[in-house]
Design an enzyme around this catalytic site. Structure first.
Site, PDB file in Angstrom:
ATOM      1  N   LYS A 152     -81.637  37.199 -70.664  1.00 22.78           N
ATOM      2  CA  LYS A 152     -80.874  38.445 -70.846  1.00 22.78           C
ATOM      3  C   LYS A 152     -79.557  38.056 -71.499  1.00 22.78           C
ATOM      4  CE  LYS A 152     -79.237  42.597 -68.514  1.00 22.78           C
ATOM      5  NZ  LYS A 152     -78.068  42.784 -69.338  1.00 22.78           N
ATOM      6  N   ARG A 179     -77.038  45.853 -77.512  1.00 25.68           N
ATOM      7  CA  ARG A 179     -78.363  46.367 -77.879  1.00 25.68           C
ATOM      8  C   ARG A 179     -78.315  46.891 -79.303  1.00 25.68           C
ATOM      9  NH1 ARG A 179     -82.274  48.438 -73.985  1.00 25.68           N
ATOM     10  NH2 ARG A 179     -84.231  48.692 -75.073  1.00 25.68           N
ATOM     11  N   ARG A 226     -77.035  51.392 -78.828  1.00 25.27           N
ATOM     12  CA  ARG A 226     -77.778  52.052 -77.751  1.00 25.27           C
ATOM     13  C   ARG A 226     -77.398  53.530 -77.655  1.00 25.27           C
ATOM     14  NH1 ARG A 226     -77.590  49.142 -71.959  1.00 25.27           N
ATOM     15  NH2 ARG A 226     -77.667  50.951 -70.636  1.00 25.27           N
ATOM     16  N   GLU A 240     -81.180  42.400 -79.407  1.00 25.92           N
ATOM     17  CA  GLU A 240     -79.841  42.198 -78.898  1.00 25.92           C
ATOM     18  C   GLU A 240     -79.083  41.455 -80.008  1.00 25.92           C
ATOM     19  OE1 GLU A 240     -79.044  43.527 -76.049  1.00 25.92           O
ATOM     20  OE2 GLU A 240     -77.363  42.420 -75.210  1.00 25.92           O
ATOM     21  N   PHE A 255     -86.587  41.579 -79.409  1.00 30.16           N
ATOM     22  CA  PHE A 255     -87.479  41.381 -78.257  1.00 30.16           C
ATOM     23  C   PHE A 255     -88.587  42.431 -78.177  1.00 30.16           C
ATOM     24  CE2 PHE A 255     -83.487  43.352 -76.687  1.00 30.16           C
ATOM     25  CZ  PHE A 255     -83.977  44.597 -76.300  1.00 30.16           C
ATOM     26  N   ARG A 263     -85.481  54.665 -67.507  1.00 27.24           N
ATOM     27  CA  ARG A 263     -85.228  53.450 -66.738  1.00 27.24           C
ATOM     28  C   ARG A 263     -86.453  53.226 -65.862  1.00 27.24           C
ATOM     29  NH1 ARG A 263     -80.701  50.857 -66.536  1.00 27.24           N
ATOM     30  NH2 ARG A 263     -79.397  52.554 -67.277  1.00 27.24           N
ATOM     31  N   LYS A 285     -84.133  43.845 -64.829  1.00 30.87           N
ATOM     32  CA  LYS A 285     -83.107  42.839 -65.101  1.00 30.87           C
ATOM     33  C   LYS A 285     -82.729  42.146 -63.799  1.00 30.87           C
ATOM     34  CE  LYS A 285     -79.753  46.556 -64.963  1.00 30.87           C
ATOM     35  NZ  LYS A 285     -78.852  47.420 -65.679  1.00 30.87           N
TER      36      LYS A 285
HETATM   37  P1  AMP Z   1     -77.881  46.593 -68.541  1.00 27.06           P
HETATM   38  O1  AMP Z   1     -77.020  46.921 -69.715  1.00 27.06           O
HETATM   39  O2  AMP Z   1     -77.250  45.679 -67.544  1.00 27.06           O
HETATM   40  O3  AMP Z   1     -78.530  47.834 -67.945  1.00 27.06           O
HETATM   41  O4  AMP Z   1     -79.136  45.727 -69.061  1.00 27.06           O
HETATM   42  C1  AMP Z   1     -80.019  46.158 -70.062  1.00 27.06           C
HETATM   43  C2  AMP Z   1     -79.541  45.630 -71.386  1.00 27.06           C
HETATM   44  O5  AMP Z   1     -79.750  44.237 -71.483  1.00 27.06           O
HETATM   45  C3  AMP Z   1     -80.293  46.159 -72.576  1.00 27.06           C
HETATM   46  O6  AMP Z   1     -79.833  47.431 -72.954  1.00 27.06           O
HETATM   47  C4  AMP Z   1     -80.006  45.119 -73.639  1.00 27.06           C
HETATM   48  O7  AMP Z   1     -78.834  45.451 -74.356  1.00 27.06           O
HETATM   49  C5  AMP Z   1     -79.702  43.864 -72.855  1.00 27.06           C
HETATM   50  N1  AMP Z   1     -80.639  42.747 -73.097  1.00 27.06           N
HETATM   51  C6  AMP Z   1     -80.252  41.473 -73.290  1.00 27.06           C
HETATM   52  N2  AMP Z   1     -81.303  40.677 -73.484  1.00 27.06           N
HETATM   53  C7  AMP Z   1     -82.410  41.460 -73.426  1.00 27.06           C
HETATM   54  C8  AMP Z   1     -83.803  41.201 -73.535  1.00 27.06           C
HETATM   55  N3  AMP Z   1     -84.283  39.990 -73.741  1.00 27.06           N
HETATM   56  N4  AMP Z   1     -84.653  42.267 -73.401  1.00 27.06           N
HETATM   57  C9  AMP Z   1     -84.164  43.517 -73.161  1.00 27.06           C
HETATM   58  N5  AMP Z   1     -82.860  43.809 -73.052  1.00 27.06           N
HETATM   59  C10 AMP Z   1     -81.985  42.789 -73.168  1.00 27.06           C
END
Ligand code: AMP
Length: 617
Positions: free
Chosen positions: A315, A320, A335, A365, A406, A481, A487
């Site tokens: 991650k 995004r 995003r 990303e 990805f 979601r 994550k």
């Molecule tokens: P969060 O912003 O904490 O809700 O986590 C989701 C975000 O992680 C996504 O919107 C992406 O921007 C980011 N992300 C980073 N690496 C990846 C990955 N390998 N696959 C999907 N999302 C990722």
């Protein structure tokens, strides 16, 4: 359509909390609004433009206060006072207009079309004088509006309708409006009237046959091969009705997933039925909502959610990006669907030849790295590039970025309904990697907890955020979601902080203090701001906070208050970032209230904040 008709519906929507009731109200509205349908659908969701359009009417609450001043003649301080007591600028506008002693009722009626026209043109006012023109445009509407109409003009302009109308409700209302009603078959009932019935083929023998009845199978309906338009009712078995409803909703949802515009979906459903919705397709250069991830707290929980084996990705601590490519042209969207191609011109230019596909959409990303040693740099630094309008070439040298795809959403046609394995395999086929420009994500497919744990360690050691775990068989669900990807990030230490300020809330929560300004100690008896805690507070917590803070208020300015630093809270957060906005120089990312620390009198020190910041790297 008269705007007053729409306002009457808004009032009705605002008076119920039931989603079923809201769906009913909206579906009646949608069925009856003729030419204005797409505008009305967008308005009911608090939008002037469809979500994917880059236009923004750009009116802040402050500018709105100025427009209200111009149209009502009230002073700014009176407007702010009304805003504070009503908890909403829309309500304040209504009260101010009601209070105008010589209300000159407009001769001309305000129409939905006029509101849409004025609001749309505002997005195109640019340069000097544009603010004045925006104020004029709103004032014109307000001068034509009745007090209750003014309330919704203000709310629409600010994009805060407060009607509790979510995407699911709009989707269901469109389904109910433009498809035949669905009714369970009743034994012994006479179905020989003149309503045109579309009947589940399993009921053929029971219902008998007459000229106004046609039959369908769930299977052909599911495939979109049943012609539904023109029928008054669909009759099925008790459980069949639920399936029919779900199938119809899915067509509407599909339309939204690929167009990102319920206005267009509603018009298509009405005019072209299932056939039209089925044909709606993703369009290159028109971004769609990104699929979101659920949060899990352990690798085991992750596997429970996404199944075994699963794909495990790093991650990244980046941004995004949805990358659209058509021939030699590339566009990059955030995003939030903003077009940031101009901020990353070198990416667009370099990747064109590395992606072998005429038309495609990649989910990626964007990750920044240090030009000297190639090590990753956190999002915070990368974010400087997102807002940049000038000096972009220099920026791209100072903060170079790499694109890490990805997922693949489109390859000469939609890939959304294909499994993630298929989408990723297809992505591998079209991407040629080049370090520092474009590389697929670091990824493994495994069922082994210790292998996943190893990846997690490596990701963190490299300065990334943790890992994503992904279901190999899942389709891509835009905007949801869902547990198709989860994550997993390490849990941060908490901080004890003191509340030093707050803001009077708006809307349903008006009368309560929220948006808490948190401070850490500077070691010399003073406090330094480290962020605002605004989300995730329950009504009970807000009530308690208000009770505790009210007696401590020392200063008020508009809705902002300064309080004596006495209430200590334990705050959770995702990260400590550097920040020019707050006096400590740091900001907590996504702070949440864990508990009140009545056992404590003082907050953690700025040194602890600094230590946490450094320990993240
Ligand atoms: P969060 O912003 O904490 O809700 O986590 C989701 C975000 O992680 C996504 O919107 C992406 O921007 C980011 N992300 C980073 N690496 C990846 C990955 N390998 N696959 C999907 N999302 C990722």
């Amino acid at each position: 359509m008269d705007y007053s008709e729409l306002v009457a519906v808004y009032e009705e929507l605002g008076s119920t909390r039931s989603n079923l009731e809201k769906t009913r109200i909206l579906s009646e509205l949608f069925s009856s609004c003729g030419q204005s349908l797409s505008t009305v659908v967008r308005f009911s969701m608090g939008r002037v433009f469809s979500a994917w359009k880059d236009e923004d009417i750009g009116i802040s609450s402050k500018l709105m206060v100025k427009a209200l001043k111009k149209s009502t003649g009230a002073s700014e301080s009176r407007i702010t006072e009304a805003w504070k007591s009503e908890g909403d600028l829309g309500e304040a506008a209504q009260k101010l207009l009601e209070g105008k002693t010589q209300q000159t009722f407009a001769v001309k009626k305000l129409t939905v079309e006029k509101v849409a026209e004025n609001l749309s043109e505002m997005a195109f006012f640019e340069g000097s004088g544009s603010q004045g023109r925006k104020i004029d445009s709103i004032s014109e509407l307000l001068s034509l509006a009745s007090p209750s109409e003014a309330k919704y003009v203000v709310r629409t302009v600010l994009g805060k309708m407060r009607l509790g109308v979510g995407e699911g409700t709009v989707r269901d209302a469109i389904t109910d409006s433009f498809f035949p009603s669905i009714e369970a078959f009743e034994e012994g009932k006479d179905y020989s009237g003149d309503e045109k019935l579309l009947v589940d083929e399993r009921l053929e023998e029971k219902i008998g046959y007459n000229s106004v009845i046609s039959f369908f199978s769930l299977d052909s309906l599911e495939k979109g091969e049943t012609y539904v338009k023109g029928f008054d009712k669909i009759i099925s078995t008790e459980e069949g009705c639920k399936k029919v409803k779900n199938i119809l909703k899915r067509f509407v949802q599909h339309g939204y997933d690929v167009t990102n515009d319920f206005g267009e979906v509603a018009t298509t459903a009405r005019d072209e039925g299932i056939e039209g919705l089925k044909q709606l397709e993703m369009t290159i250069f028109r971004p769609i909502n990104a699929m979101l991830a659920k949060k899990v707290d352990s690798i085991e929980e992750g596997f429970e959610e996404v199944g075994k084996p699963a794909a495990i990705d790093f991650k990244y601590d980046g941004m995004r990006a949805q990358v659209h490519k058509k021939g030699g042209e590339v566009k990059i969207f955030t995003r939030r669907l903003d077009d940031v191609t101009n901020q990353f011109p070198e990416v667009a230019e370099k990747i064109v030849d590395l992606i072998e596909c005429d038309e495609c959409i990649l989910d990626c990303e964007i990750v920044a790295y240090d030009p000297d040693d190639g090590s990753m740099v956190p999002f915070q630094k990368l974010s400087k590039r997102i807002k940049r309008k000038y000096g972009i070439d220099k920026m791209s040298e100072e903060i170079p970025v790499e694109l890490r795809p990805f997922d693949l959403l489109n390859r000469e046609g939609s890939m959304l309904k294909k499994s993630y394995s298929e989408r990723f395999n297809s992505l591998e086929e079209i991407v040629s990697e080049e370090k520092g420009v474009l590389r697929l994500v670091d990824r493994a497919v495994t069922s082994d907890v210790s292998e996943v744990s190893g990846m997690q360690q490596r990701s963190l050691a490299e300065g990334q955020e943790g890992i994503m775990m992904k279901n190999l068989d899942a389709v891509y669900k835009p905007g949801s979601r869902v547990g198709y990807m989860v994550k997993l990030k390490p849990v941060m230490e908490t901080l004890d902080l003191v509340i030093i300020g707050a803001e009077w809330s708006e809307g349903r929560r008006s009368g309560w203090l929220g948006s808490l300004v948190l401070g850490c100690s500077d070691g010399e008896g003073d406090y330094l701001e480290v962020g605002r805690l605004a989300t995730g507070l329950t009504d009970e917590q807000l009530e308690e906070i208000t009770e505790r803070l009210k007696p401590l208020i020392v200063e008020e300015d508009g809705r902002d208050v300064v309080v004596k630093p006495e209430v200590v809270v334990e705050a959770e957060f995702e990260e400590v970032q550097k920040s020019p906005t707050y006096s400590s120089g740091y900001a907590l990312r996504f702070p949440r209230l864990k508990t009140f620390r009545d056992d404590k009198e003082d907050a953690d020190s700025i040194e602890k904040v600094e230590r946490l910041y450094k320990s993240q790297r």
